[in-house]
Motif scaffolding. Structure first.
Motif, PDB file in Angstrom:
ATOM      1  N   ALA A  28       0.846  -1.193   0.000  1.00 11.80           N
ATOM      2  CA  ALA A  28       0.000   0.000   0.000  1.00 11.80           C
ATOM      3  C   ALA A  28       0.877   1.237   0.000  1.00 11.80           C
ATOM      4  N   ASP A  29       0.486   2.218  -0.831  1.00 15.76           N
ATOM      5  CA  ASP A  29       1.259   3.453  -0.897  1.00 15.76           C
ATOM      6  C   ASP A  29       0.379   4.553  -1.458  1.00 15.76           C
ATOM      7  N   VAL A  30       0.822   5.788  -1.266  1.00 10.99           N
ATOM      8  CA  VAL A  30       0.146   6.933  -1.870  1.00 10.99           C
ATOM      9  C   VAL A  30       0.516   6.978  -3.353  1.00 10.99           C
ATOM     10  N   PRO A  31      -0.442   7.100  -4.250  1.00 12.71           N
ATOM     11  CA  PRO A  31      -0.113   7.093  -5.682  1.00 12.71           C
ATOM     12  C   PRO A  31       0.810   8.240  -6.062  1.00 12.71           C
ATOM     13  N   GLY A  32       1.853   7.894  -6.807  1.00 10.66           N
ATOM     14  CA  GLY A  32       2.738   8.889  -7.372  1.00 10.66           C
ATOM     15  C   GLY A  32       2.578   8.933  -8.881  1.00 10.66           C
ATOM     16  N   PRO A  33       3.420   9.679  -9.574  1.00  6.30           N
ATOM     17  CA  PRO A  33       3.284   9.832 -11.027  1.00  6.30           C
ATOM     18  C   PRO A  33       3.309   8.518 -11.789  1.00  6.30           C
ATOM     19  N   GLU A  34       4.064   7.529 -11.299  1.00  3.04           N
ATOM     20  CA  GLU A  34       4.175   6.275 -12.019  1.00  3.04           C
ATOM     21  C   GLU A  34       2.825   5.556 -12.123  1.00  3.04           C
ATOM     22  N   SER A  44     -12.242  -1.846  -8.404  1.00  3.30           N
ATOM     23  CA  SER A  44     -12.721  -0.532  -7.975  1.00  3.30           C
ATOM     24  C   SER A  44     -11.706   0.178  -7.091  1.00  3.30           C
ATOM     25  N   GLN A  45     -11.826   1.491  -7.049  1.00  2.00           N
ATOM     26  CA  GLN A  45     -10.965   2.261  -6.160  1.00  2.00           C
ATOM     27  C   GLN A  45     -11.243   1.834  -4.716  1.00  2.00           C
ATOM     28  N   ARG A  46     -10.138   1.659  -3.951  1.00  2.00           N
ATOM     29  CA  ARG A  46     -10.257   1.237  -2.558  1.00  2.00           C
ATOM     30  C   ARG A  46      -9.226   2.014  -1.742  1.00  2.00           C
ATOM     31  N   GLU A  47      -9.669   3.107  -1.143  1.00  2.00           N
ATOM     32  CA  GLU A  47      -8.776   3.943  -0.341  1.00  2.00           C
ATOM     33  C   GLU A  47      -8.701   3.387   1.079  1.00  2.00           C
ATOM     34  N   PHE A  48      -7.481   3.356   1.609  1.00  2.00           N
ATOM     35  CA  PHE A  48      -7.253   2.759   2.921  1.00  2.00           C
ATOM     36  C   PHE A  48      -7.332   3.752   4.071  1.00  2.00           C
ATOM     37  N   ASP A  49      -7.304   5.070   3.766  1.00  2.00           N
ATOM     38  CA  ASP A  49      -7.235   6.084   4.813  1.00  2.00           C
ATOM     39  C   ASP A  49      -8.274   7.172   4.560  1.00  2.00           C
ATOM     40  N   LEU A  50      -8.516   7.954   5.596  1.00  2.00           N
ATOM     41  CA  LEU A  50      -9.405   9.113   5.472  1.00  2.00           C
ATOM     42  C   LEU A  50      -8.640  10.370   5.103  1.00  2.00           C
ATOM     43  N   THR A  51      -7.325  10.254   4.997  1.00  2.00           N
ATOM     44  CA  THR A  51      -6.499  11.398   4.610  1.00  2.00           C
ATOM     45  C   THR A  51      -6.506  11.544   3.094  1.00  2.00           C
ATOM     46  N   GLU A  52      -6.078  12.694   2.603  1.00  2.00           N
ATOM     47  CA  GLU A  52      -6.003  12.943   1.168  1.00  2.00           C
ATOM     48  C   GLU A  52      -4.616  13.461   0.822  1.00  2.00           C
ATOM     49  N   PRO A  53      -3.856  12.781  -0.029  1.00  2.00           N
ATOM     50  CA  PRO A  53      -4.246  11.550  -0.727  1.00  2.00           C
ATOM     51  C   PRO A  53      -4.160  10.328   0.179  1.00  2.00           C
ATOM     52  N   SER A  54      -4.916   9.333  -0.132  1.00  2.00           N
ATOM     53  CA  SER A  54      -4.951   8.107   0.651  1.00  2.00           C
ATOM     54  C   SER A  54      -4.027   7.059   0.036  1.00  2.00           C
ATOM     55  N   ARG A  55      -3.604   6.171   0.880  1.00  2.00           N
ATOM     56  CA  ARG A  55      -2.884   5.003   0.370  1.00  2.00           C
ATOM     57  C   ARG A  55      -3.871   4.067  -0.347  1.00  2.00           C
ATOM     58  N   VAL A  56      -3.367   3.386  -1.385  1.00  2.00           N
ATOM     59  CA  VAL A  56      -4.138   2.373  -2.103  1.00  2.00           C
ATOM     60  C   VAL A  56      -3.215   1.183  -2.373  1.00  2.00           C
ATOM     61  N   TYR A  63     -12.855   2.136   5.978  1.00  2.00           N
ATOM     62  CA  TYR A  63     -13.074   1.752   4.587  1.00  2.00           C
ATOM     63  C   TYR A  63     -14.441   2.201   4.084  1.00  2.00           C
ATOM     64  N   MET A  64     -15.469   1.988   4.872  1.00  2.00           N
ATOM     65  CA  MET A  64     -16.817   2.330   4.430  1.00  2.00           C
ATOM     66  C   MET A  64     -16.987   3.843   4.286  1.00  2.00           C
ATOM     67  N   THR A  65     -16.288   4.620   5.112  1.00  2.00           N
ATOM     68  CA  THR A  65     -16.357   6.078   5.010  1.00  2.00           C
ATOM     69  C   THR A  65     -15.531   6.602   3.844  1.00  2.00           C
ATOM     70  N   ALA A  66     -14.336   6.039   3.670  1.00  2.00           N
ATOM     71  CA  ALA A  66     -13.431   6.519   2.625  1.00  2.00           C
ATOM     72  C   ALA A  66     -13.898   6.128   1.224  1.00  2.00           C
ATOM     73  N   ASN A  67     -14.765   5.131   1.132  1.00  2.00           N
ATOM     74  CA  ASN A  67     -15.185   4.605  -0.171  1.00  2.00           C
ATOM     75  C   ASN A  67     -16.708   4.546  -0.237  1.00  2.00           C
ATOM     76  N   PRO A  68     -17.377   5.646  -0.574  1.00  2.00           N
ATOM     77  CA  PRO A  68     -18.849   5.656  -0.603  1.00  2.00           C
ATOM     78  C   PRO A  68     -19.448   4.645  -1.559  1.00  2.00           C
ATOM     79  N   HIS A  69     -18.702   4.235  -2.568  1.00  2.00           N
ATOM     80  CA  HIS A  69     -19.192   3.250  -3.523  1.00  2.00           C
ATOM     81  C   HIS A  69     -19.057   1.815  -3.007  1.00  2.00           C
ATOM     82  N   MET A  70     -18.447   1.630  -1.818  1.00  5.95           N
ATOM     83  CA  MET A  70     -18.360   0.316  -1.191  1.00  5.95           C
ATOM     84  C   MET A  70     -19.647   0.072  -0.407  1.00  5.95           C
TER      85      MET A  70
END
Length: 547
Positions: free
Chosen positions: A351-357, A395-407, A486-493
């Motif tokens: 898990a990591d915060v998305p970078g340019p790659e 689907s997008q699955r963010e692990f944290d409530l921070t922005e940007p989140s780890r995925v 998870y349920m808060t960070a991902n409304p589509h979950m």
């Protein structure tokens, strides 16, 4: 496992020397290199007819210890599988290196009074005495029963079925989705329940086995009535290792029961070879040419031990596993391989915060050829439901409530342009009822697939159903510690559950219904099954609704 502790293949210098002199796509095909590599990793030439023949009457112990299976149902044909193994925990399975004639029979009734097809097949020692029989000229949409005979021994009976005719407006199909069955993490109790369930076909979404060592008591199974041989207590690297590991897994009675009850459609993820590998890049710093030898062994053993047709037979370290199946006009299944052709994970495979790659458009999850095959198939699809059985969370699955989140860098979140191209392709093809089936993560999820995951109000393009594990992760819990995040960070979950089990999906002409079935424990046998939650999505109006 660290590199220092990692078991090294025998003849490692020969592996490197041989593999360096041939290209990846010519692996095990050039005459001289093929001989060297075949010797180095014990990869025999496939289907050699020159082996002596063993009189099956001389087999003194039951050779059908690993059961029977069927797979990839088509309208007029079925694929039947078995493996002869009187002593499955021995490297030679208790048979000499001689070919064996096996009789097979297909009938309309379970008592085999109305036999419709019968014949013989050869169990070659080069394929570890496995048998793959493609039976054709059958009636569409019909249940059949099958069995094998070798000498005086008769296999357990299996039940299979053909798909409806290509233009049949089939009204219903019930499938099951399963994944991730670490033998050492617990019992395959969920398979025992699935064997009794009324489903038409089972999709296995990866991690059929794990490469990790299994100790003498079966890990979390904590056997007191048996002792497993030491040859299982090491990581799988060689062809012999992988073959033995399949024997261990297929000796499980619940897994054998599920295979006998239903046809399977299988695809792999990483652990059938090695954790989190990407194309020819291994988890650790093993040279690619050495890893490809390991991959060749893993792929060979996978094909030998699964109910797969001839087009899926591997060539060296390459095997085309992605393929398309139809259920009349009701459903098209595009079975993906997201492991063999992918770009290496960005920023490691955790898990990591998305970078340019992560947003590099040249990186791919499927490879260009498979991606084009998928999108072209959607353009031609006449099916009401377009279902994509595949491995890692789409689907997008963010692990944290921070922005940007780890995925997860190993899932489609780490390959966002690749996911964007797939979603744009679905829109361009006018796909209205898209469903993605996923495994890998040892939990059950239900997602709405959004056109823009960062905008909850954006269009819902489909649904994703994530099957929890059969045993991996041990007992789990109904509400994992990160559930609220998870349920808060991902409304589509729409659903998240951490128990073991499987999911059934009933596809109809008006809606699809997903039932998440779980067991409360797997570290001891005999758990009951319950339905943790059920969701429906309507035809022409994508989006999950709990019922």
């Amino acid at each position: 496992m660290t590199l220092a502790a990692r078991p090294q293949p025998q003849h490692a210098p020969e592996l490197r020397a041989a593999a360096r002199h041939i290209g990846r796509r010519r692996f095990l095909t050039a005459t001289g290199a093929a001989a060297a590599l075949a010797f180095a990793v014990n990869l025999p030439t496939a289907g050699v007819a020159g082996a002596a023949e063993l009189d099956a009457a001389r087999i003194t112990d039951d050779p059908f210890t690993l059961g029977v299976a069927s797979g990839d149902p088509q309208p007029t044909s079925v694929l039947l599988w078995t493996r002869l193994a009187p002593a499955p925990y021995q490297p030679d399975s208790g048979l000499p290196a001689e070919r064996v004639t096996v009789h097979w029979e297909l009938a309309r009734d379970e008592n085999f009074r109305r036999t419709v097809r019968r014949g013989t097949a050869t169990a070659h020692p080069e394929f570890h005495h496995t048998v793959h029989v493609e039976v054709g000229h059958l009636e569409p949409g019909r249940v059949y029963y099958y069995r094998f005979r070798a000498g005086r021994w008769v296999s357990p009976a299996g039940r299979t079925r053909t798909a409806p005719a290509p233009f049949d407006r089939a009204s219903a199909l019930t499938l099951a989705a399963v994944s991730c069955q670490a033998y050492h993490d617990g019992y395959f109790t969920a398979y025992g329940h699935l064997a009794q369930d009324d489903v038409d076909v089972v999709f296995h979404l990866g991690d059929y086995l794990y490469e990790y060592a299994v100790n003498s008591v079966g890990g979390q199974r904590k056997y007191t009535d048996r002792t497993l041989p030491d040859l299982f207590n090491r990581e799988t690297v060689t062809l012999e290792d992988y073959r033995l590991r399949y024997a261990l897994y297929k000796s499980d009675p619940d897994l054998r029961a599920a295979h006998a009850a239903h046809p399977f459609v299988v695809t792999w993820d990483d652990h059938e070879t090695e954790n989190n590998y990407a194309d020819d890049i291994p988890e650790n710093s093993v040279p690619p040419e050495e890893f490809l030898l390991r991959r060749a062994s893993a792929y060979r053993a996978y094909w030998e031990n699964q109910p797969l047709r001839r087009p899926q037979r591997p060539e060296g370290p390459d095997m085309q596993l992605y393929r398309r199946l139809h259920w009349g006009r009701l459903a098209q299944f595009d079975v993906l391989d997201t492991r063999q052709y992918r770009s290496n994970q960005a920023y490691g495979d955790g898990a990591d915060v998305p970078g340019p790659e992560v947003d590099d458009p040249t990186r791919t999850m499927t490879g260009e050829t498979q991606e084009r095959w998928l999108l072209d198939g959607w353009q031609r699809s006449k099916a009401l439901w377009n279902v994509v059985p595949q491995q890692v969370v789409f689907s997008q699955r963010e692990f944290d409530l921070t922005e940007p989140s780890r995925v997860s860098m190993d899932a489609w979140d780490g390959y966002r342009p690749s996911r964007r191209r797939v979603l744009d392709g679905a829109k361009a093809a006018g796909i209205e009822n898209l469903m993605v089936l996923t495994g890998d993560v040892h939990v059950g999820y239900a997602f709405d697939i959004k056109d823009d995951f960062d905008d909850p109000a954006s269009r819902t393009l489909g649904t994703e159903i994530v099957a929890t594990s059969i045993a991996s992760g041990r007992d789990g819990s109904d509400r994992p510690a990160n559930w609220d995040t998870y349920m808060t960070a991902n409304p589509h979950m729409k659903f998240y559950n951490g128990r073991r089990g499987y999911v059934t999906v009933a596809l109809g002409r008006e809606q699809a219904r997903a039932d998440f079935k779980t067991v409360p424990y797997v570290t001891t046998p005999g758990a009951p099954v319950t339905t943790a939650a059920s969701f429906v999505t309507e035809v022409g109006e994508q989006g999950l609704r709990q019922v």
